[in-house]
Design a protein around this motif. Structure first.
Motif, PDB file in Angstrom:
ATOM      1  N   SER A  25       4.608   7.193   2.215  1.00  0.00           N
ATOM      2  CA  SER A  25       5.083   6.224   2.637  1.00  0.00           C
ATOM      3  C   SER A  25       4.835   4.739   2.142  1.00  0.00           C
ATOM      4  O   SER A  25       3.784   4.697   1.253  1.00  0.00           O
ATOM      5  CB  SER A  25       4.788   5.718   4.171  1.00  0.00           C
ATOM      6  N   ILE A  26       5.473   3.775   2.209  1.00  0.00           N
ATOM      7  CA  ILE A  26       5.049   2.594   1.705  1.00  0.00           C
ATOM      8  C   ILE A  26       4.777   1.478   2.614  1.00  0.00           C
ATOM      9  O   ILE A  26       5.817   1.219   3.500  1.00  0.00           O
ATOM     10  CB  ILE A  26       6.275   2.075   0.716  1.00  0.00           C
TER      11      ILE A  26
ATOM     12  N   VAL B  33       0.844  -1.173  -0.032  1.00  0.00           N
ATOM     13  CA  VAL B  33      -0.033   0.026  -0.021  1.00  0.00           C
ATOM     14  C   VAL B  33       0.880   1.293   0.023  1.00  0.00           C
ATOM     15  O   VAL B  33       1.726   1.229   0.855  1.00  0.00           O
ATOM     16  CB  VAL B  33      -0.772   0.005   1.229  1.00  0.00           C
ATOM     17  N   PHE B  34       0.377   2.123  -0.947  1.00  0.00           N
ATOM     18  CA  PHE B  34       1.213   3.531  -0.926  1.00  0.00           C
ATOM     19  C   PHE B  34       0.393   4.545  -0.249  1.00  0.00           C
ATOM     20  O   PHE B  34      -0.656   4.686  -0.760  1.00  0.00           O
ATOM     21  CB  PHE B  34       1.378   4.112  -2.300  1.00  0.00           C
ATOM     22  N   LEU B  35       0.958   5.063   0.917  1.00  0.00           N
ATOM     23  CA  LEU B  35       0.242   6.225   1.686  1.00  0.00           C
ATOM     24  C   LEU B  35       0.525   7.332   0.987  1.00  0.00           C
ATOM     25  O   LEU B  35       1.895   7.880   1.178  1.00  0.00           O
ATOM     26  CB  LEU B  35       0.532   5.867   3.034  1.00  0.00           C
ATOM     27  N   LEU B  36      -0.311   7.914   0.299  1.00  0.00           N
ATOM     28  CA  LEU B  36      -0.019   9.228  -0.334  1.00  0.00           C
ATOM     29  C   LEU B  36       0.018  10.188   0.461  1.00  0.00           C
ATOM     30  O   LEU B  36       0.929  11.225   0.080  1.00  0.00           O
ATOM     31  CB  LEU B  36      -0.692   9.224  -1.821  1.00  0.00           C
ATOM     32  N   SER B  37      -0.887  10.355   1.347  1.00  0.00           N
ATOM     33  CA  SER B  37      -1.146  11.561   2.307  1.00  0.00           C
ATOM     34  C   SER B  37      -1.887  11.017   3.302  1.00  0.00           C
ATOM     35  O   SER B  37      -2.547  10.083   3.156  1.00  0.00           O
ATOM     36  CB  SER B  37      -1.746  12.673   1.571  1.00  0.00           C
ATOM     37  N   GLY B  38      -1.653  12.026   4.309  1.00  0.00           N
ATOM     38  CA  GLY B  38      -2.289  11.427   5.693  1.00  0.00           C
ATOM     39  C   GLY B  38      -1.444  10.858   6.536  1.00  0.00           C
ATOM     40  O   GLY B  38      -0.279  10.834   6.701  1.00  0.00           O
ATOM     41  N   ALA B  39      -1.911   9.996   7.624  1.00  0.00           N
ATOM     42  CA  ALA B  39      -1.271   9.461   8.671  1.00  0.00           C
ATOM     43  C   ALA B  39      -1.985   8.196   8.988  1.00  0.00           C
ATOM     44  O   ALA B  39      -3.000   8.287   9.476  1.00  0.00           O
ATOM     45  CB  ALA B  39      -0.729  10.311   9.855  1.00  0.00           C
ATOM     46  N   MET B  40      -1.411   7.238   9.230  1.00  0.00           N
ATOM     47  CA  MET B  40      -1.940   6.011   9.804  1.00  0.00           C
ATOM     48  C   MET B  40      -1.078   5.136  10.981  1.00  0.00           C
ATOM     49  O   MET B  40       0.331   5.353  10.939  1.00  0.00           O
ATOM     50  CB  MET B  40      -2.068   4.874   8.822  1.00  0.00           C
ATOM     51  N   ILE B  41      -1.700   4.604  11.807  1.00  0.00           N
ATOM     52  CA  ILE B  41      -0.796   3.803  12.742  1.00  0.00           C
ATOM     53  C   ILE B  41      -0.736   2.460  12.545  1.00  0.00           C
ATOM     54  O   ILE B  41      -1.874   1.914  12.163  1.00  0.00           O
ATOM     55  CB  ILE B  41      -1.634   4.051  14.266  1.00  0.00           C
TER      56      ILE B  41
END
Length: 214
Positions: free
Chosen positions: A75-76, A48-56
């Motif tokens: 992030s990847i 999964v490519f996290l293009l924007s935002g924030a995840m825990i």
């Protein structure tokens, strides 16, 4: 080494992302979770490519659930699946997040065709270093050592806006097993000693060097 010394390998992340044109990004709202792969194995494993935002990021369930890190875009996510027995992590959005995913097989194919393994290794080694530092912090000898470590990190971190996003108690409990009462007691004494400034439970600033011993 401490957490603030672990720098995000942005150049490697952006180089990899440049080889994966985004077709249909998906919005993950705050509080929604993103499993990297189905537990029963019926769906393809995905990067999964996290293009924007924030995840825990977390592993396990219930009382055994352990929060590992906060990822911010770009992030990847899910690189652990490149190993034969890679763990299935769960990601929860702590801010609205745009993501795009590809199967592990497609990811490997593009990486090999474009000789991007050095970038993949750079990202994975950074993740390992960050987890090692966080684990070391949780393994410190006293509750004060753990709290001191996370206060220093919150003060220096800018990417995730931790000071405005989390109360100190919530953030420390997210990554440690310390009780709320212990955290509140130590924070109260640090405030009384004029070491830290807090407002509505959030860290405003560390006013002077925190003592090595408490």
């Amino acid at each position: 080494m401490d957490l603030k010394a672990v720098e995000k390998p942005l150049a490697s992340i952006e180089n990899i992302l440049s080889h994966f044109p985004v077709n249909q990004p998906c919005l993950i709202e705050t509080g929604q979770t993103l499993p990297i792969a189905a537990r029963n194995g019926t769906q393809p494993r995905k990067i999964v490519f996290l293009l924007s935002g924030a995840m825990i990021c977390a592993l396990g369930e219930g009382e055994k659930k352990q929060n590992l890190a906060i990822a911010t875009g770009p992030s990847i996510l899910g690189l652990g699946q490149l190993a034969p027995s890679g763990a299935i992590a769960q990601y929860e959005a702590i801010a609205p997040s745009m993501v795009y995913s590809v199967t592990v097989d497609k990811f490997i194919k593009v990486i090999e065709e474009n000789q991007l393994w050095p970038d993949v290794m750079n990202i994975m080694l950074t993740i390992v270093n960050a987890l090692a530092v966080r684990t070391a912090a949780c393994g410190l000898h006293s509750a004060y050592d753990i709290i001191r470590s996370y206060l220093i990190y919150m003060e220096s971190e800018t990417t995730c806006s931790l000071k405005s996003r989390y109360t100190v108690v919530k953030y420390i409990q997210t990554f440690s097993r310390l009780s709320r009462s212990i955290i509140l007691k130590i924070l109260a004494e640090l405030k009384a000693g004029d070491f830290i400034e807090m407002e509505r439970g959030r860290l405003v600033s560390i006013k002077r060097n925190l003592p090595d011993r408490f």
